[in-house]
Scaffold this active site. Structure first.
Site, short mmCIF file in Angstrom:
data_model
loop_
_atom_site.label_atom_id
_atom_site.label_comp_id
_atom_site.label_asym_id
_atom_site.label_seq_id
_atom_site.Cartn_x
_atom_site.Cartn_y
_atom_site.Cartn_z
N GLU A 203 0.83 -1.21 0.00
CA GLU A 203 0.00 0.00 0.00
C GLU A 203 0.86 1.26 0.00
O GLU A 203 1.86 1.35 0.69
CB GLU A 203 -0.93 0.02 1.21
CG GLU A 203 -1.89 -1.16 1.29
CD GLU A 203 -2.91 -1.18 0.16
OE1 GLU A 203 -3.09 -0.12 -0.48
OE2 GLU A 203 -3.51 -2.23 -0.07
N ARG B 55 -17.96 -1.30 5.71
CA ARG B 55 -19.06 -1.98 4.99
C ARG B 55 -19.67 -3.08 5.83
O ARG B 55 -20.87 -3.38 5.72
CB ARG B 55 -18.52 -2.54 3.67
CG ARG B 55 -19.57 -3.23 2.80
CD ARG B 55 -18.97 -3.74 1.51
NE ARG B 55 -17.89 -4.69 1.72
CZ ARG B 55 -18.05 -5.99 1.98
NH1 ARG B 55 -19.27 -6.50 2.07
NH2 ARG B 55 -17.00 -6.78 2.14
N CYS C 47 -8.07 -2.46 8.18
CA CYS C 47 -6.73 -2.41 7.59
C CYS C 47 -6.26 -0.97 7.40
O CYS C 47 -5.17 -0.59 7.84
CB CYS C 47 -6.71 -3.16 6.26
SG CYS C 47 -6.80 -4.96 6.43
N HIS D 223 -1.27 -5.84 1.78
CA HIS D 223 -2.45 -6.70 1.67
C HIS D 223 -2.09 -8.00 0.96
O HIS D 223 -1.30 -7.99 0.00
CB HIS D 223 -3.56 -5.98 0.90
CG HIS D 223 -4.52 -5.25 1.77
ND1 HIS D 223 -4.78 -3.90 1.66
CD2 HIS D 223 -5.32 -5.69 2.78
CE1 HIS D 223 -5.68 -3.54 2.56
NE2 HIS D 223 -6.02 -4.61 3.25
#
Length: 206
Positions: free
Chosen positions: A72, A82, A135, A159
């Site tokens: 990242e 979500r 995360c 990830h």
């Protein structure tokens, strides 16, 4: 030079989380499992940093659906869940750190880390978004900690895909945990040994 790697406990009903299963296989590092819970993950990370006093911190999480290991580039100051975390918390449009900057860049040599993983024969790429779940929450919290209290530390987030056993009944990408561990070892080595990042294409059109 101490390298701290963190992985998450399973979440969303899963029995395993490949981030932790891989992290604990990487030799020569300090490995810590974190709860997949907003706030608590950061508290555990802070405690681990105090205990181990690392020069490099690489936090690792699962990104189910991604086909490769993704390093990242940027963390954003936004929690927008979500699904609920493991404590049932589901923040919507809340800052990770109230009053903090909109975003932080990783201080890892991101492109050199990707190149090191590829040199090991493992698919990898730069990612421009760590999402808005725990995360990214952890990634942003790590970079805020580094910026405000530990400026000499290199840090970032990686990830990883599903493990094969998680998707036996689904046509989705996966990667063996041992392969993921090899990728994380390569990233740790690059984070320690590379001073200036490589100038390579790592952008995205999306």
């Amino acid at each position: 030079m101490t390298v701290l790697l963190t992985g998450f406990e399973p979440f969303d009903g899963a029995e395993v989380n490949p981030s932790w299963e891989a992290v604990r296989l990487v030799p020569g590092v300090r490995a810590v499992q974190l709860p997949c819970v907003f706030g608590e993950a950061l508290a555990h990370l802070r405690a681990a940093v105090r205990e181990h006093d690392p020069a490099v911190v690489v936090c690792v999480g699962q990104a189910g659906g991604r086909p490769d290991v993704t390093v990242e580039r940027v963390a954003v100051n936004l929690d927008d869940a979500r699904i609920p975390d493991n404590a049932g918390r589901q923040p919507i449009d809340e800052p990770v750190v109230r009053g903090g900057p909109a975003a932080y860049f990783a201080t890892l040599p991101v492109k050199a880390c990707v190149a090191a993983v590829r040199a090991a024969g493992i698919p990898a790429s730069v990612s421009q978004s760590a999402g808005t779940f725990v995360c990214n929450h952890l990634f942003y919290g790590l970079m805020h900690l580094i910026a405000t209290e530990r400026p000499g530390v290199r840090g970032g987030f990686v990830h990883v895909p599903f493990a094969p056993e998680q998707i036996l009944d689904q046509a989705r990408p996966s990667m063996p945990v041992a392969t993921i561990a090899g990728a994380l070892a390569a990233i740790a080595d690059a984070a320690v040994s590379v001073d200036d990042d490589l100038r390579l294409v790592g952008g995205s059109l999306q």
